[in-house]
Motif scaffolding. Structure first.
Motif, mmCIF file in Angstrom:
data_model
loop_
_atom_site.group_PDB
_atom_site.id
_atom_site.type_symbol
_atom_site.label_atom_id
_atom_site.label_comp_id
_atom_site.label_asym_id
_atom_site.label_seq_id
_atom_site.Cartn_x
_atom_site.Cartn_y
_atom_site.Cartn_z
ATOM 1 N N VAL A 1 -14.329 25.548 53.728
ATOM 2 C CA VAL A 1 -14.869 24.063 53.737
ATOM 3 C C VAL A 1 -14.135 23.432 54.870
ATOM 4 O O VAL A 1 -14.711 22.364 55.502
ATOM 5 C CB VAL A 1 -14.701 23.253 52.260
ATOM 6 C CG1 VAL A 1 -14.568 21.802 52.391
ATOM 7 C CG2 VAL A 1 -15.432 24.122 51.335
ATOM 8 N N ALA A 2 -12.697 23.411 55.016
ATOM 9 C CA ALA A 2 -11.980 22.944 55.917
ATOM 10 C C ALA A 2 -12.550 22.794 57.502
ATOM 11 O O ALA A 2 -12.674 22.010 58.200
ATOM 12 C CB ALA A 2 -10.412 23.154 55.925
ATOM 13 N N PHE B 1 -9.581 20.934 48.777
ATOM 14 C CA PHE B 1 -10.761 21.219 48.765
ATOM 15 C C PHE B 1 -10.920 22.678 47.740
ATOM 16 O O PHE B 1 -12.234 23.233 47.912
ATOM 17 C CB PHE B 1 -11.427 21.504 50.093
ATOM 18 C CG PHE B 1 -10.776 20.627 51.315
ATOM 19 C CD1 PHE B 1 -10.854 19.640 51.275
ATOM 20 C CD2 PHE B 1 -10.539 21.343 52.410
ATOM 21 C CE1 PHE B 1 -10.788 18.455 52.166
ATOM 22 C CE2 PHE B 1 -10.076 20.422 53.475
ATOM 23 C CZ PHE B 1 -10.128 19.262 53.254
ATOM 24 N N ASP B 2 -9.909 22.791 46.908
ATOM 25 C CA ASP B 2 -10.211 24.037 46.128
ATOM 26 C C ASP B 2 -11.461 23.826 45.074
ATOM 27 O O ASP B 2 -11.940 24.799 44.828
ATOM 28 C CB ASP B 2 -8.997 23.989 45.262
ATOM 29 C CG ASP B 2 -7.682 24.179 45.801
ATOM 30 O OD1 ASP B 2 -7.169 25.185 45.823
ATOM 31 O OD2 ASP B 2 -7.203 23.203 46.341
ATOM 32 N N SER B 3 -11.931 22.521 44.772
ATOM 33 C CA SER B 3 -13.126 22.508 43.872
ATOM 34 C C SER B 3 -14.286 22.101 44.597
ATOM 35 O O SER B 3 -15.401 21.786 43.819
ATOM 36 C CB SER B 3 -12.664 21.456 42.920
ATOM 37 O OG SER B 3 -11.372 21.767 42.182
ATOM 38 N N ILE C 1 -7.935 16.697 56.553
ATOM 39 C CA ILE C 1 -7.050 17.480 57.040
ATOM 40 C C ILE C 1 -7.583 18.740 57.681
ATOM 41 O O ILE C 1 -8.436 19.542 57.479
ATOM 42 C CB ILE C 1 -5.801 17.795 55.938
ATOM 43 C CG1 ILE C 1 -6.737 18.776 54.763
ATOM 44 C CG2 ILE C 1 -5.144 16.778 55.400
ATOM 45 C CD1 ILE C 1 -5.550 19.414 54.017
ATOM 46 N N ARG C 2 -6.723 19.287 58.749
ATOM 47 C CA ARG C 2 -7.038 20.401 59.732
ATOM 48 C C ARG C 2 -6.348 21.441 59.346
ATOM 49 O O ARG C 2 -4.976 21.233 59.561
ATOM 50 C CB ARG C 2 -7.266 19.939 61.162
ATOM 51 C CG ARG C 2 -8.066 18.686 61.255
ATOM 52 C CD ARG C 2 -9.451 18.783 61.076
ATOM 53 N NE ARG C 2 -10.356 17.936 61.426
ATOM 54 C CZ ARG C 2 -11.430 17.400 60.726
ATOM 55 N NH1 ARG C 2 -11.887 17.991 59.707
ATOM 56 N NH2 ARG C 2 -12.215 16.182 61.165
ATOM 57 N N VAL D 1 -9.026 30.111 47.807
ATOM 58 C CA VAL D 1 -8.426 29.612 49.009
ATOM 59 C C VAL D 1 -9.261 30.207 50.307
ATOM 60 O O VAL D 1 -9.361 29.495 51.148
ATOM 61 C CB VAL D 1 -7.209 30.400 49.360
ATOM 62 C CG1 VAL D 1 -7.244 31.990 49.247
ATOM 63 C CG2 VAL D 1 -6.120 29.757 50.362
ATOM 64 N N HIS D 2 -10.182 31.029 50.061
ATOM 65 C CA HIS D 2 -11.155 31.536 50.997
ATOM 66 C C HIS D 2 -11.943 30.225 51.061
ATOM 67 O O HIS D 2 -12.506 29.974 52.289
ATOM 68 C CB HIS D 2 -11.937 32.946 50.770
ATOM 69 C CG HIS D 2 -10.823 33.801 50.828
ATOM 70 N ND1 HIS D 2 -10.150 34.487 51.908
ATOM 71 C CD2 HIS D 2 -10.292 34.632 49.659
ATOM 72 C CE1 HIS D 2 -9.412 35.441 51.554
ATOM 73 N NE2 HIS D 2 -9.286 35.410 50.175
#
Length: 294
Positions: free
Chosen positions: A66-67, A199-201, A78-79, A60-61
């Motif tokens: 990445v976001a 963006f987990d991966s 997405i923001r 999650v970090h």
């Protein structure tokens, strides 16, 4: 024993999150729950995302980083909800909160290709992890709510075999920032056009990996062949025609099979499909069709 991610526990985590942020959880809709529980609030244009695996909490970090990187570089994505320190710790859960993008139409493979070209052209952010596609597979195996010992042994052995094959590959494309789970379901087409999500991966790795999900979808789920063809044409590379594709397919299928392991006790309805996939992998059946987890 109750599962760790039952609907009641997720709803409670959602309620605590909204209370802490001054939002109203009433009427929220659970959009999906496999790797994460994703809720859309009815009271505000906000999405709440609850991590669905204890063993993968660390990701999650990266998602937050990445976001922010995409926002800094103007990548349509997405923001994060502004003014909120993220991720949030809510009891035993980790949570992120996002601005909602109302979908206007289903994303196309061409939409995905254009976004991938933009992502792959960026210099990777400093400190982003290297591609290791089976690390999360092993984490989910270790974090499984329900898993037969024989299935566990088979999956770990299969991971070792595929990992060895991956190390032998020579990729034709230059390493880049990759999304890591690139398919139209992770693209939302809003008023301002298509944006990436999930963006987990994300990692530094071969762009070929981002072209693999649609190729595997064609083979395993019977998705329209034209969808993958559109992606390959719009991106400019046909990963399914590359001789290393069968290895990438094997890695992707392991990820697709094991994605539900941490929530099996919480969502037992996926068990039948999981065991069908395990049987196919054991038998080396590559032509059988799979149904998507629901």
């Amino acid at each position: 024993m109750d599962g760790r991610f039952t609907r009641a526990r997720l709803d409670a985590a959602l309620g605590e999150t909204c209370a802490a942020l001054g939002l109203d959880a009433a009427g929220a809709v659970l959009l999906r729950f496999t790797n994460n529980a994703v809720y859309a609030l009815a009271s505000a244009p906000v999405v709440v995302r609850i991590v669905g695996s204890h063993a993968l909490r660390h990701r999650v970090h990266k998602v937050v980083a990445v976001a922010r990187y995409f926002a800094e570089h103007g990548v349509p994505a997405i923001r994060l909800l502004p003014g909120v320190e993220q991720p949030l710790e809510v009891g035993e859960h980790l949570v992120t909160v996002w601005e909602r993008v109302p979908g206007r139409r289903r994303a196309s493979a061409a939409d995905l290709a254009e976004l991938l070209r933009r992502v792959h052209a960026l210099p990777p952010p400093e400190g982003l992890e290297e591609w290791s596609p089976l690390a999360d597979v092993r984490a989910r195996i270790s974090d499984a709510e329900e898993l037969d010992a024989g299935d566990r042994t088979f999956l770990l052995r299969r991971c070792a075999e595929v990992d060895a094959d991956l190390r032998e590959l020579e990729f034709p494309l230059v390493q880049a920032l990759v999304h890591g789970d690139a398919h139209p379901g992770n693209v939302i087409v809003g008023d301002d056009g298509p944006v990436l999500c999930d963006f987990d991966s994300s990692c530094v790795g071969p762009p070929e990996w981002d072209l693999t999900p649609l190729a595997v979808g064609r083979e395993r789920f019977g998705d329209p062949a034209g969808r993958y063809r559109m992606l390959a044409d719009a991106y400019g590379f046909d990963v399914a025609g590359w001789d290393g594709f069968p290895v990438l397919r094997a890695a992707r299928e392991l990820k697709l099979t094991t994605s539900v392991l941490p929530i099996l006790r919480s969502h037992p309805r996926v068990a039948d499909e999981l065991h069908r996939r395990l049987d196919d992998l054991r038998a080396g059946r590559t032509e059988t069709r799979w149904a998507r987890y629901r």
